[in-house]
Design a protein around this motif. Structure first.
Motif, PDB file in Angstrom:
ATOM      1  N   UNK A 153       0.827  -1.208   0.000  1.00  0.00           N
ATOM      2  CA  UNK A 153       0.000   0.000   0.000  1.00  0.00           C
ATOM      3  C   UNK A 153       0.860   1.257   0.000  1.00  0.00           C
ATOM      4  N   UNK A 154       0.239   2.356  -0.396  1.00  0.00           N
ATOM      5  CA  UNK A 154       0.896   3.657  -0.365  1.00  0.00           C
ATOM      6  C   UNK A 154       0.340   4.481   0.794  1.00  0.00           C
ATOM      7  N   UNK A 155       1.031   5.546   1.161  1.00  0.00           N
ATOM      8  CA  UNK A 155       0.534   6.458   2.192  1.00  0.00           C
ATOM      9  C   UNK A 155      -0.829   6.989   1.762  1.00  0.00           C
ATOM     10  N   UNK A 156      -1.790   6.926   2.667  1.00  0.00           N
ATOM     11  CA  UNK A 156      -3.140   7.394   2.363  1.00  0.00           C
ATOM     12  C   UNK A 156      -4.081   6.303   1.917  1.00  0.00           C
ATOM     13  N   UNK A 157      -3.545   5.131   1.533  1.00  0.00           N
ATOM     14  CA  UNK A 157      -4.395   4.020   1.135  1.00  0.00           C
ATOM     15  C   UNK A 157      -5.176   3.469   2.329  1.00  0.00           C
ATOM     16  N   UNK A 177       0.823   5.881   8.196  1.00  0.00           N
ATOM     17  CA  UNK A 177       0.172   6.881   7.353  1.00  0.00           C
ATOM     18  C   UNK A 177      -0.929   6.348   6.477  1.00  0.00           C
ATOM     19  N   UNK A 178      -1.415   5.164   6.761  1.00  0.00           N
ATOM     20  CA  UNK A 178      -2.539   4.597   6.020  1.00  0.00           C
ATOM     21  C   UNK A 178      -3.820   4.760   6.842  1.00  0.00           C
ATOM     22  N   UNK A 179      -4.965   4.620   6.172  1.00  0.00           N
ATOM     23  CA  UNK A 179      -6.238   4.536   6.857  1.00  0.00           C
ATOM     24  C   UNK A 179      -6.582   3.050   6.983  1.00  0.00           C
ATOM     25  N   UNK A 180      -7.612   2.744   7.738  1.00  0.00           N
ATOM     26  CA  UNK A 180      -7.938   1.330   7.927  1.00  0.00           C
ATOM     27  C   UNK A 180      -9.422   1.124   8.131  1.00  0.00           C
ATOM     28  N   UNK A 181      -9.865  -0.073   7.808  1.00  0.00           N
ATOM     29  CA  UNK A 181     -11.204  -0.549   8.129  1.00  0.00           C
ATOM     30  C   UNK A 181     -11.030  -1.903   8.797  1.00  0.00           C
ATOM     31  N   UNK A 182     -11.666  -2.094   9.932  1.00  0.00           N
ATOM     32  CA  UNK A 182     -11.546  -3.364  10.650  1.00  0.00           C
ATOM     33  C   UNK A 182     -12.900  -3.959  10.956  1.00  0.00           C
ATOM     34  N   UNK A 200      -9.865   9.598  12.141  1.00  0.00           N
ATOM     35  CA  UNK A 200     -11.116  10.201  11.765  1.00  0.00           C
ATOM     36  C   UNK A 200     -11.907   9.235  10.898  1.00  0.00           C
ATOM     37  N   UNK A 201     -13.208   9.384  10.907  1.00  0.00           N
ATOM     38  CA  UNK A 201     -14.037   8.500  10.088  1.00  0.00           C
ATOM     39  C   UNK A 201     -13.713   8.685   8.625  1.00  0.00           C
ATOM     40  N   UNK A 202     -13.785   7.617   7.849  1.00  0.00           N
ATOM     41  CA  UNK A 202     -13.454   7.659   6.427  1.00  0.00           C
ATOM     42  C   UNK A 202     -14.590   8.302   5.637  1.00  0.00           C
TER      43      UNK A 202
END
Length: 205
Positions: A153-157, A177-182, A200-202
């Protein structure tokens, strides 16, 4: 068939390995995924086992699967120190396999090798188990997750973890520096996940 209180899956014998990791990998392959690599997580401090008819298990599998034959993979981000990094030439040259320069005494087949500080990451990762306060003893170490996130992944993915558990993957994704969903079925992990992560929420609008 029953063995004590356990049911033996059809087609297997008592004491047979079920082979769940590989069965899942092959099932995904049959479903259209590309099975690109199996990586061995070698545990330097595995849980002891009171067994006498086999070796103590000290590894797990990590499978790399992709949806397309061409995909993003940043091998530079996960390179590891090279075997010959301390050689003063820092270039290319002829060495014997035991590390001696051509012309020096000693045995070993000569071959051209690249003398660089870093090399492509190997497929056996030796990482010790590390407990995490408030979670079960088998928490996946951050050092196992980091190369997976960095390479894929890239930063921000956005990184998806469908079995979130204590939130290790989410924490690593955030730190890199990534976002996530779990996703997690066990509500008892909720408080622990919130402590380990803060994002923060996506917004997909």
């Amino acid at each position: 068939m029953l063995l004590g209180s356990r049911k033996i899956p059809q087609g297997l014998k008592p004491k047979d390995l079920v082979g769940i990791p590989w069965r899942v990998a092959f099932a995904l392959q049959d479903d259209g995924w590309y099975l690109r690599q199996d990586i061995i997580w070698a545990k330097s401090n595995p849980m002891p086992e009171s067994v006498r008819d086999r070796c103590t298990k000290s590894h797990e599998y990590i499978f790399m699967l992709t949806k397309q034959p061409r995909y993003y993979f940043d091998n530079e981000a996960i390179k590891e120190p090279a075997k010959w990094a301390d050689d003063r030439r820092n270039g290319s040259g002829r060495l014997t396999y035991d590390g001696k320069r051509q012309g020096e005494s000693g045995q070993g087949q000569e071959a051209f090798v690249s003398i660089k500080k870093m090399r492509n990451k190997r497929d056996v990762w030796t990482v010790p188990i590390r407990p995490f306060k408030g979670a079960h003893f088998a928490v996946m170490p951050e050092a196992i997750v980091e190369p997976c996130v960095l390479a894929s992944s890239r930063i921000g993915d956005v990184v998806l973890d469908p079995f979130m558990g204590s939130g290790t993957t989410a924490q690593v994704a955030r730190d890199l520096g990534r976002q996530y969903i779990g996703c997690e079925l066990n509500p008892e992990y909720g408080k622990l996940q919130k402590k380990r992560t803060a994002q923060k929420s996506l917004d997909f609008a």
